[in-house]
Scaffold this active site. Structure first.
Site, short mmCIF file in Angstrom:
data_model
loop_
_atom_site.label_atom_id
_atom_site.label_comp_id
_atom_site.label_asym_id
_atom_site.label_seq_id
_atom_site.Cartn_x
_atom_site.Cartn_y
_atom_site.Cartn_z
N GLU A 77 -18.83 -1.04 27.98
CA GLU A 77 -18.18 -2.09 27.19
C GLU A 77 -16.69 -1.83 26.99
O GLU A 77 -15.91 -2.76 26.77
CB GLU A 77 -18.87 -2.25 25.83
CG GLU A 77 -18.68 -1.11 24.83
CD GLU A 77 -19.68 0.02 24.98
OE1 GLU A 77 -19.81 0.82 24.03
OE2 GLU A 77 -20.33 0.10 26.05
N ARG B 110 -22.64 13.67 23.06
CA ARG B 110 -22.79 15.12 23.09
C ARG B 110 -24.00 15.56 23.91
O ARG B 110 -23.96 16.55 24.62
CB ARG B 110 -22.90 15.65 21.64
CG ARG B 110 -23.12 17.15 21.55
CD ARG B 110 -22.94 17.65 20.12
NE ARG B 110 -21.55 17.58 19.70
CZ ARG B 110 -21.10 16.86 18.67
NH1 ARG B 110 -21.95 16.15 17.95
NH2 ARG B 110 -19.83 16.86 18.35
N LYS C 141 8.53 -25.45 2.96
CA LYS C 141 8.49 -24.68 1.70
C LYS C 141 8.44 -23.19 2.00
O LYS C 141 9.17 -22.40 1.39
CB LYS C 141 7.28 -25.11 0.88
CG LYS C 141 7.22 -24.47 -0.50
CD LYS C 141 6.05 -25.03 -1.30
CE LYS C 141 6.02 -24.42 -2.69
NZ LYS C 141 4.87 -24.94 -3.49
N LYS D 154 -1.90 -22.95 -0.93
CA LYS D 154 -0.98 -22.32 -1.86
C LYS D 154 -0.08 -21.32 -1.11
O LYS D 154 -0.56 -20.46 -0.37
CB LYS D 154 -1.74 -21.58 -2.96
CG LYS D 154 -2.75 -22.45 -3.70
CD LYS D 154 -2.08 -23.65 -4.38
CE LYS D 154 -1.25 -23.26 -5.56
NZ LYS D 154 -0.71 -24.45 -6.30
N THR D 155 1.21 -21.46 -1.30
CA THR D 155 2.18 -20.61 -0.61
C THR D 155 2.62 -19.40 -1.44
O THR D 155 3.29 -18.51 -0.92
CB THR D 155 3.43 -21.42 -0.24
OG1 THR D 155 4.11 -21.82 -1.43
CG2 THR D 155 3.06 -22.64 0.58
N HIS E 55 -20.06 4.33 28.26
CA HIS E 55 -19.86 3.10 27.48
C HIS E 55 -19.12 2.06 28.34
O HIS E 55 -17.88 1.95 28.27
CB HIS E 55 -19.07 3.41 26.21
CG HIS E 55 -19.84 4.16 25.19
ND1 HIS E 55 -20.57 3.55 24.19
CD2 HIS E 55 -20.04 5.50 25.04
CE1 HIS E 55 -21.15 4.48 23.44
NE2 HIS E 55 -20.86 5.67 23.94
N GLY F 220 -25.07 5.50 19.25
CA GLY F 220 -25.16 5.92 17.86
C GLY F 220 -25.41 7.41 17.77
O GLY F 220 -25.69 8.06 18.78
N GLN G 124 4.78 -15.96 -0.51
CA GLN G 124 6.10 -15.69 -1.06
C GLN G 124 6.17 -14.29 -1.67
O GLN G 124 7.13 -13.54 -1.45
CB GLN G 124 6.45 -16.73 -2.13
CG GLN G 124 6.59 -18.16 -1.60
CD GLN G 124 6.86 -19.15 -2.72
OE1 GLN G 124 7.67 -18.89 -3.61
NE2 GLN G 124 6.18 -20.28 -2.69
N CYS H 274 -25.67 4.73 26.23
CA CYS H 274 -25.55 6.03 25.58
C CYS H 274 -26.87 6.39 24.87
O CYS H 274 -27.83 6.75 25.53
CB CYS H 274 -24.37 6.04 24.61
SG CYS H 274 -23.84 7.71 24.14
N LEU H 275 -26.95 6.25 23.56
CA LEU H 275 -28.22 6.50 22.87
C LEU H 275 -29.30 5.57 23.39
O LEU H 275 -30.49 5.93 23.40
CB LEU H 275 -28.04 6.33 21.36
CG LEU H 275 -29.27 6.59 20.49
CD1 LEU H 275 -29.79 8.01 20.66
CD2 LEU H 275 -28.95 6.31 19.01
N ASP I 188 0.84 -1.20 0.00
CA ASP I 188 0.00 0.00 0.00
C ASP I 188 0.88 1.24 0.00
O ASP I 188 1.86 1.32 0.75
CB ASP I 188 -0.90 0.04 1.24
CG ASP I 188 -1.94 -1.07 1.25
OD1 ASP I 188 -2.13 -1.70 0.20
OD2 ASP I 188 -2.53 -1.31 2.32
#
Length: 547
Positions: free
Chosen positions: A510, A463, A224, A188-189, A508, A355, A193, A382-383, A148
Site C-alpha cells: 500500500e 520484526r 470580509k 462566521k469569519t 506493505h 499490526g 480573523q 504483513c500480519l 500551540d
C-alpha cells in the site's frame, strides 16, 4: 531555475483541517507546471519519530524507501506528486532537539548557552535548506495549530527564513476554518480573523488563505476575510468538503491558487495539463460498478490507522473502473466460524492488514479460514500473511497448537518466528526490518503474473518472519511461497494456486500505490472481488434449486 522557492503551510482554529492534502494538492499542481517539487513535514511533538506511537493516537506509520518511520502525511505527498521521499522529508521536534543536544555534547557550540533561538531555529532552517538542491520548490507543512506552544519554534524559524532567503523566495499559506452556524444560517469569519491575528503576532503575514468550509464562500464573505486578514481578495481560497481528496487539486486550480503562488514567487512556467488527473477523479466519482471489501484488523476504530490501505484500495478500484466500499471490522469479534461466516458473507473480498501484538490475532485466523474455505478473495499484508500461515498450518496441515512465537514463546510449532540473527540484537527481542528490499518471484506464479516481472522492490515494517523449517510442509499441503528474498532465505509472498485469489505478502504494498499508477496487487485483488461479486447470482440460483 537557479533559486529554490519555499512555501510554508500553517494551520489555525482547529487541527485536522487537511494541511497535508492542501500541501500535496499544491505540490501536484506545481509539478504539472513542470517544476521539480518536494514536500516536507515539520511535526512539533517530542518523539524522534512516530515509530513507537500508538496507531489509535497517531494513525498509521508511513515508511519510506530509506527505512524512515514517518508521519502519514508523507503518504499523501508521495501519492500526489508521485515521487519517493525519505527521512529528510519528516522532521520532528524530538529529532531537532536530539541533533542540537548531540552537537552541544560534542562542543560544537564552543561553550555558548544553547537556546531555542538561535540554535533550535537554526537547526529547523537547516532542515528546510537541505532539500533545496535539485528542487525548484520546497513545500513545508508545519504540524499543529497556530498558538500551540510546541509549534512556536517552527513558526519562528519560518519567520526568520523569509528574511534570510528573501521575501520573493518564500510564501506563507494559512489554512483555517470558517464554521457554519445552523441556527443563524451563516458562515462566521471571526475564528479565521483570530487565527490570522495570532499568526501575525508571531511575525508571519500569510500571503494566501485557504478556508475550509461546508458551504460556498460568497463574494461578501471573501471580501470580509480579505479586509480583516490583510490578504488579497484573489488569495482567499475556498476549500469545501469533497467526495474524494483527489478532487482538491482541481478545485484549487479552478480558483487560480497555483497561478497566485507562481505570481507571488515570480515563477514563469507553463499551464498545468490536468486532463489525466481529471479523468482519474471521474473514475473515482462515477465508477461502472462497485465492490464491498471487509478489512478485518486491530485498529479499525481509528480511521487514520490504515490510511494507505484505504487509498490503495481506491486506487485498485480506479484500475478496474470500480468503486470500493470499505467496512472496518474489529478482529476481536470473529470468535468462531459461524460468526465469521455471518460477518463476511455480504462482502466480495477480505483484507487483513498489519499490526503488532497478540490482541485480535485469533479472530483474524477465523476470518482467514472462512475466506480460504469459501473461496472469498483474500489479501493479507504483513500480519495478514502471518495469520494466513498460522491458519493454514493449523487447519490444513493439522499441526496442533500452531501459533506464532511472537504470541506463544514456548509453542512447539512456531511457524512465525524470530530469526537467529534477530534474537541477538536488542532488548526488544529483535530488529525491525524497515524500508525497501528486493524480492524474487517464482516464474508462473500468480504474483509473477500480477506484477509482470520476476523481481520487485517493496517496503517493509515488521520484526517476525516465516519459519523456514515449515516451508516444505506448507508446499506439501498446497501453499506456494511465490516470493522470496534474493538469497532465498526469507518468505515474502505466499499464495494458494487452487483459490481464486489468496495472496499474502510480508511487505506493505500500500505504501507504493498511487492514484495514477495503482499497485498491481491491489488492482488484482479488486478485480478478483468484482469477479466474485459477479458469480454471486449463479451461486444464489444454485442454492434456490437445491432448496
Amino acid at each position: 531555475m537557479s533559486t529554490t522557492k519555499y512555501i510554508f503551510i500553517t494551520g489555525g482554529v482547529v487541527s485536522g483541517l487537511g494541511k497535508g492534502i492542501v500541501a500535496a494538492s499544491l505540490g501536484r499542481l506545481l509539478a504539472e507546471r513542470g517544476l521539480s517539487v518536494t514536500i516536507q513535514k515539520f511535526d512539533p511533538y517530542i518523539n524522534v519519530d512516530p515509530g513507537t506511537m500508538s496507531p489509535f493516537q497517531h494513525g498509521e506509520v508511513y515508511v519510506t524507501d530509506d527505512g524512515a518511520e514517518t508521519d502519514l502525511d508523507l503518504g499523501h505527498y508521495e501519492r500526489f506528486i508521485e515521487r519517493s521521499l525519505g527521512q529528510v522529508n519528516n522532521v520532528t521536534a524530538g529529532r531537532i532537539y536530539q541533533s542540537v543536544i548531540t552537537k552541544e555534547r560534542r562542543g560544537e557550540y564552543l561553550g555558548a548557552t544553547v537556546q531555542v533561538v538561535p540554535h533550535i531555529t537554526d537547526e529547523i532552517k537547516s532542515s528546510a535548506k537541505r532539500l533545496a538542491p535539485d528542487h525548484d520548490v520546497v513545500i513545508t507543512e508545519i504540524g499543529g495549530t497556530v498558538g500551540d506552544i510546541e509549534s512556536l519554534p517552527f513558526m519562528e524559524a519560518g519567520r526568520q527564513f523569509r528574511h534570510e532567503v528573501g521575501k520573493k523566495n518564500v510564501l506563507f499559506i494559512h489554512l483555517t476554518l470558517l464554521p457554519y452556524l445552523a441556527a443563524s444560517q451563516e458562515l462566521k469569519t471571526k475564528p479565521t480573523q483570530h487565527s490570522v491575528h495570532e499568526l501575525m503576532q508571531i511575525g508571519i503575514q500569510p500571503d494566501i488563505l485557504v478556508c475550509r468550509t461546508e458551504h460556498h464562500l460568497t463574494e461578501d464573505i471573501r471580501r470580509k476575510v480579505s479586509l480583516f486578514c490583510n490578504v488579497d481578495f484573489g488569495s482567499v481560497i475556498e476549500s469545501r468538503d469533497v467526495p474524494t481528496i483527489y478532487e482538491v487539486p482541481l478545485l484549487l486550480n479552478e480558483q487560480g491558487m497555483d497561478q497566485s503562488v507562481c505570481d507571488l514567487l515570480g515563477l514563469d512556467v507553463k499551464e498545468p495539463d490536468l486532463r489525466p488527473w481529471r479523468g482519474m477523479v471521474q473514475r473515482v466519482l462515477h465508477p461502472s460498478d462497485r465492490v464491498k471489501i471487509a478489512i478485518v484488523g486491530k485498529y479499525t476504530t481509528m480511521g487514520d490507522s490504515y490510511t494507505s490501505i484505504r487509498e490503495a484500495l481506491i486506487h485498485g478500484g480506479i484500475a478496474n473502473d470500480v468503486g470500493v466500499d470499505l467496512e472496518w471490522l474489529p478482529s476481536d469479534e470473529f470468535v468462531n466460524q459461524t460468526v465469521a461466516g455471518d460477518m463476511l458473507e455480504p462482502y466480495d473480498g477480505l483484507l487483513v492488514p498489519g499490526g503488532f501484538g497478540e490482541r485480535g490475532v485469533e479472530g483474524m485466523v477465523e476470518a482467514v479460514r472462512w475466506a480460504r474455505e469459501n473461496k472469498l478473495p483474500f489479501f493479507g499484508i504483513c500480519l495478514g500473511l502471518q495469520t494466513a500461515i498460522i491458519e493454514f498450518a493449523r487447519n490444513q496441515c493439522q499441526l496442533e497448537g500452531t501459533h506464532s512465537s511472537e504470541f506463544e514463546p514456548d509453542c512447539a510449532h512456531p511457524v512465525i518466528a524470530l530469526l537467529d540473527s534477530q534474537r541477538e540484537v536488542t532488548d526488544l527481542g529483535g530488529t525491525m526490518r524497515l524500508g525497501a528490499y528486493a524480492c524474487k518471484l517464482t516464474a508462473g506464479s500468480r504474483a509473477a503474473q500480477v506484477y509482470g516481472t520476476d523481481e520487485i522492490s517493496e517496503r517493509h515494517r515488521h520484526r517476525y518472519e516465516v519459519n523456514n523449517a515449515y516451508r516444505n510442509t506448507l508446499k506439501e499441503f498446497g501453499m506456494r511461497c511465490s516470493g522470496l528474498s534474493p538469497d532465498g532465505s526469507l518468505v515474502e509472498i505466499i499464495e494458494l494456486p487452487d483459490h481464486p485469489w489468496f495472496i499474502g505478502c510480508q511487505f506493505h504494498p500500500e505504501l507504493k500505490s498511487r492514484p495514477m499508477s495503482p499497485h498491481p496487487l491491489f488492482a488484482g485483488f479488486v478485480k478478483a472481488a468484482l469477479e466474485y461479486k459477479n458469480r454471486r447470482p449463479a451461486k444464489a440460483k444454485l442454492a434456490e434449486s437445491h432448496a
